[in-house]
Structures are given as C-alpha cells and as structure tokens.
Write a protein that holds these residues in place. Structure first.
Motif, short mmCIF file in Angstrom:
data_model
loop_
_atom_site.label_atom_id
_atom_site.label_comp_id
_atom_site.label_asym_id
_atom_site.label_seq_id
_atom_site.Cartn_x
_atom_site.Cartn_y
_atom_site.Cartn_z
N ASP A 166 8.40 -6.21 -10.12
CA ASP A 166 7.74 -5.07 -10.74
C ASP A 166 6.23 -5.22 -10.71
OD1 ASP A 166 7.81 -7.13 -12.59
OD2 ASP A 166 8.20 -5.83 -14.32
N GLU A 169 4.96 -4.53 -7.16
CA GLU A 169 4.88 -3.09 -6.92
C GLU A 169 3.69 -2.47 -7.64
OE1 GLU A 169 9.68 -2.28 -6.25
OE2 GLU A 169 8.76 -1.87 -8.19
N GLY A 172 0.48 -3.20 -5.90
CA GLY A 172 0.38 -2.33 -4.73
C GLY A 172 -0.09 -0.94 -5.09
N GLU A 173 0.39 -0.44 -6.23
CA GLU A 173 -0.02 0.88 -6.70
C GLU A 173 -1.52 0.91 -7.03
OE1 GLU A 173 1.61 3.81 -7.03
OE2 GLU A 173 3.29 2.90 -5.97
N ARG A 188 12.30 -7.42 -3.96
CA ARG A 188 11.31 -6.35 -4.13
C ARG A 188 9.90 -6.86 -3.86
NH1 ARG A 188 11.20 -3.82 -9.69
NH2 ARG A 188 11.89 -5.90 -10.36
N SER A 189 9.64 -8.09 -4.27
CA SER A 189 8.30 -8.66 -4.08
C SER A 189 7.94 -8.73 -2.61
CB SER A 189 8.23 -10.05 -4.70
OG SER A 189 8.51 -10.02 -6.06
N ALA A 192 7.43 -5.31 -1.12
CA ALA A 192 6.23 -4.62 -1.58
C ALA A 192 4.96 -5.17 -0.94
CB ALA A 192 6.12 -4.73 -3.10
#
Length: 254
Positions: A166, A169, A172-173, A188-189, A192
């Motif tokens: 999380d 992500e 990244g945002e 996910r890491s 991302a």
C-alpha cells in the motif's frame, strides 16, 4: 552464533546468515517479530530463484543505480529487516549515490526508531532521517505514512526495499520514482515499482552500489539511455519464468 561462525562453504550460507541477522535484530529491538514471518516468506522465493541474482535482476540493479545517479534528491528507505540485514551496505549505497537514509516503520515506536538510527550510525551513517516525521504520505492510515518532509517527502527517487504494497502504491501516486527490492514478482510492491528488483536484499543492495560506482563517470545521456531501455514488466515476467521453470530450485540443491 555470529556471522563469522557461519562457514561460507555451507550450501545454505546466505540463508543461515539472513536468519541469524534477523534473529539478532529482534534481540536488539531493531526488527519486529512480524519481521521474522516476512523473512521466511521471502526466503521461500529466494530458494525458488536458486539463491542467486538472476540476469534480469542484475539488469534492474544497474537501472536502479542509473536512476539514483540522475536523481536530484534520492532517498533510501530503511525498515527493521533492512537495518538488520544490510546496515553497512545501505550506508555504502547512500555514499555512492549521494542518497539520504530515512527510517520508516509499520510497527513504529520511539524506541525502535532510535535503535535503528543508532544502529545505522554504528555502521557509518552520518545523518539518518525519519525521527522528525513532519510530513505524511497521503492515503495511508498507519504509521508508515509518517515521513520527514525534507526526506522521503521531498525525494524524487526512493529506494524501498522490503516494502509494504500500500505504501509503494501511495508513493507512486505522489509521482516518485520507486526502486523496489522484493523477492516476490507477483507482489503489489514489485508491480507498483518503476524498477522492480527481484533479488535478495543482501545481494541487491551491494550490486546496486557496485553498478553506481561503475557508472559514476557516465554522462547524463548514457544514464538516461539505461533508464529508458528498461522494461519493468519484462523484468517481472523473467523472474516469474525463473520461478515457474524450476531452474532456481535445482540450483539451490546443487
């Protein structure tokens, strides 16, 4: 048992070394008990990869070095497992790339933060960020949202070894270029990341440092070319193929 008491000739040398360092990290209050579980999960993937740096990972490590050398403000994020496993190595990477070190923890306490900062200083770090925590990563409701405004908050390139999905992500945002070191190419890491390095952190960090030193005299055009030619999706696919084909497990047995 100390690092020096583990014979390098042992076929499971790296595995035993990492287990010992994580265990010692827990004893010192650097690594959380949950870190033991995370280490076991990563070790399983490393076994499938043959406990070696596969070619696609080495390519990614070279790209990571190029990103760090191009960055205006690179930062290396350090959690408890990273501090236990590669404290001197992250200090060397910071020196080779002029990157700041910043401690960032999910299970954050003042005692752990101070212990990790002191541990990094004992391994040669002169300045370690993370204690101020006057910035915040938007969209996160846990302690890893806390960052130094003049550290990760201001960074353009962030190295995030052993990262939470999380937060990866969320960074990244924020528009930051992320270099993620993660043994699971499906996480996910890793997915991302701008630069996913599917390798054990005890090999990956020194490898990035070595590439940075090799590229230290490269001009900007050369570094930008290295970055532009990298395909993150292909790097992840290559790592997944190495795991699925079983070549890695065979290598680990040899």
């Amino acid at each position: 048992m100390t690092d020096g008491e583990i014979p390098e000739s042992h076929p499971r040398y790296e595995s035993l070394l990492t287990r010992h360092r994580i265990e010692e990290g827990v004893d010192k209050g650097i690594t959380s008990r949950q870190g033991l579980i995370a280490q076991g999960r990563g070790e399983a993937f490393d076994y499938l990869l043959g406990e070696r740096t596969i070619p696609s990972a080495d390519d990614a490590e070279r790209v990571a070095a190029a990103h760090l050398l191009l960055a205006e403000h690179p930062v290396i994020s350090v959690n408890g497992n990273v501090a236990a496993l590669v404290p001197g190595e992250v200090v060397e990477l910071g020196e080779a790339t002029s990157a700041d070190l910043e401690v960032n923890l999910f299970n954050r306490t003042d005692e752990r933060m101070t212990a990790i900062v002191d541990h990094l200083r004992e391994h040669g770090a002169e300045d370690v960020k993370g204690l101020t925590a006057d910035g915040r990563i938007p969209g996160l409701d846990h302690e890893r949202a806390k960052v130094d405004a003049d550290g990760i908050g201001d960074a353009d390139v962030v190295v995030v070894p052993l990262e939470d999905g999380d937060r990866a992500e969320a960074l990244g945002e924020m528009g930051k270029t992320e270099v993620v070191i993660d043994l699971n190419p499906l996480s996910r890491s890793a997915r991302a990341a701008d630069v996913p390095i599917v390798d054990n952190v005890i090999r990956a960090v020194p490898n990035v440092t070595e590439h940075a030193r090799d590229l230290a005299d490269a001009d900007r055009e050369t570094l930008e070319s290295i970055v532009a030619e990298f395909d993150a999706d292909e790097a992840l696919a290559a790592a997944e193929r190495a795991i699925r084909d079983g070549d890695g497990a065979d290598a680990a047995e040899d």
